[in-house]
Each structure stands twice: as C-alpha cells, then as structure tokens.
Design a protein around this motif. Structure first.
Motif: not given
Length: 273
Positions: A10-24, A69-71, A80-85, A270-271
């Motif tokens: 959950g923490d990992f998903l949240r950290s990545r969600r917060c890095r993405i802007t709607p525009k992107s 679902t994870i994919d 990225g590839k490392v984060e996906h794995a 870093l990834a």
C-alpha cells in the motif's frame, strides 16, 4: 500475504500515485486537490479496477490482487521495469519464515580469500559474511564487531565509511538505501530487519527521508571512488554475483578502474527518481 507485506504494498502504491500529475496521464486537473498526484479513483480508472478494490490495496487490507491487476496498476502508475518487478514481488504470498543469517559455504569462502582484489560476500540483510585481506585493507571489516559488520550500518552510520566516500557519500548512501528497500519489503515485519531499520534511523539523520521516498534500486555493476586514509584516492570497477549455493548470498569484487573509462558509469538514476 502477511500484514506487514500488505502495508509495504500500500505504501509503495501511494508513493507512486503521489508522483504522477493528471496531465502526464491525459486526465484533466479538475477540482482542488488536498495532495499532489493522482486521486485514488483516478488510478482505479486508469487501471480498469474498482475504486473500493484499489482503496483496500492502499490501506493494506486483506486482498489478494491477481497478476493481471498488478500489471494494470503498473501501467497506470507508469512504473519502470524495476518498480514493476518489485510490485509483483510484494503482491506474491511466499511462505516466509523468520530470517536466519546465511552461512557461506567453505568453497566460496576459499575462493574469496584467494583473490588478490578486494572481495566480500553479503547476505539478504546486507550483513558481511566473508571477505579477503584486500577488502579488509580498504573497508576494515575485521575491526568491527559481528553485529556491526553490515554494509548499510557501515556506510550510513560509521565515520570511517563516510570519510572513504567523501563528497560522494550522500549519493552512495541513497543508492544503497534504494537497493535495500527492494529486499527489505519482502521481509517486512521480520525482527532482524526491524532491528536494522532502527539502527539506521538512529545513526543516520538522512535515512528517514530517503526511506520515506520509497525509491527502488537494482544491483548493478559500476564504479566507486574512495578516499583512503593511507592509500589516497582510489577508483574501482565493481560487480556483484549471486551464489549458486544460496541465491541470498552475493559476491562483490572490486578491480582498479582503467584510466579513461566512463566516469559516469556508476551514476545511473534510481528507479522512480
């Protein structure tokens, strides 16, 4: 999946969600946002899953997402590839026992000790389990107590290691934290790993900020610049290898860097950074 593992997911998903802007990701930036990044419902929409299902994942609740679902989440979050794995690994449910320090097979130990160049073996928790004289000359493993002989503890909390890396210390330390995060999350909640985290938090003021960023790194070959108190400025090319006897064991070997080699080789991003 264990409760600590669910929390890390959950923490990992949240950290990545917060890095993405709607525009992107092609979404309109409508309405006032309490926090940067995408809303949970926007991630669910992009991944094609239910909002409640995604909320449960971020909250670390007892759900078991499928690989599909994870994919889909990895695509939605532009991993990225490392984060996906790493996300796939977090979502798996291995039968994990308590951590027990690895034992270096005698044959591997003899190989390490016979090498002329600095070499050492680490385990899953990054404890240094075997080394040769050349490595001891540089890193002084032999002067440390058994409980302190850990590459993270050394680099992040030991004054000798800080001096070795000089002005490059921060870059090296942050890279190591990101690489360790990938292995730690699979052992989340284990007492041995919790103890290590507490030591790093207590001994390194920068650690908590790097840890909360939840960067995920991958072990790679590269270059290291070291300022030794007796030998002066040293530059090494290094590589790590997994042991066939135990994939948790990694052999690191350092060789003097050739002049004229690419000086930026070790500065891969870093990834997620």
């Amino acid at each position: 999946m264990s409760q600590p593992r669910r929390k890390e997911l959950g923490d990992f998903l949240r950290s990545r969600r917060c890095r993405i802007t709607p525009k992107s990701v092609g979404l309109p930036a409508t309405g006032r946002r309490r926090a940067p990044g995408l809303r949970r419902e926007e991630v669910a929409q992009l991944a094609g899953i239910g909002v409640d299902w995604y909320v449960r994942l971020e909250q670390g609740r007892a759900v078991n997402p499928s690989i599909a679902t994870i994919d889909a989440l990895a695509r939605a979050l532009r991993l990225g590839k490392v984060e996906h794995a790493h996300l796939r690994a977090l979502a798996s449910s291995p039968d994990r026992r308590l951590f027990v320090a690895e034992v270096v097979p005698p044959t591997l130990r003899r190989v390490v000790e016979s090498l002329d160049q600095p070499a050492y073996v680490t385990g899953r928790r990054w404890d240094v389990l075997a080394w040769n004289d050349a490595a001891d000359e540089i890193f002084e493993f032999g002067r440390l107590a058994d409980g302190d002989r850990n590459t993270l503890v050394m680099v992040l909390t030991d004054a000798h290691a800080r001096r070795l890396f000089g002005e490059r210390w921060g870059e090296e330390a942050r890279r190591m934290v990101a690489q360790f995060r990938a292995s730690h999350d699979l052992w989340a909640g284990d007492p041995a790993f919790l103890d290590l985290l507490e030591r790093l938090r207590a001994g390194c003021p920068e650690f908590e900020r790097w840890w909360e960023a939840h960067d995920i790194g991958q072990a790679r070959s590269g270059r290291k610049h070291i300022i030794h108190p007796r030998k002066g400025a040293l530059e090494f090319v290094y590589a790590t290898f997994q042991s066939n006897d135990d994939v948790g064991l990694k052999l690191a070997i350092y060789t003097p860097a050739a002049r004229g080699a690419d000086p930026g080789e070790e500065r891969r991003p870093l990834a997620g950074a």
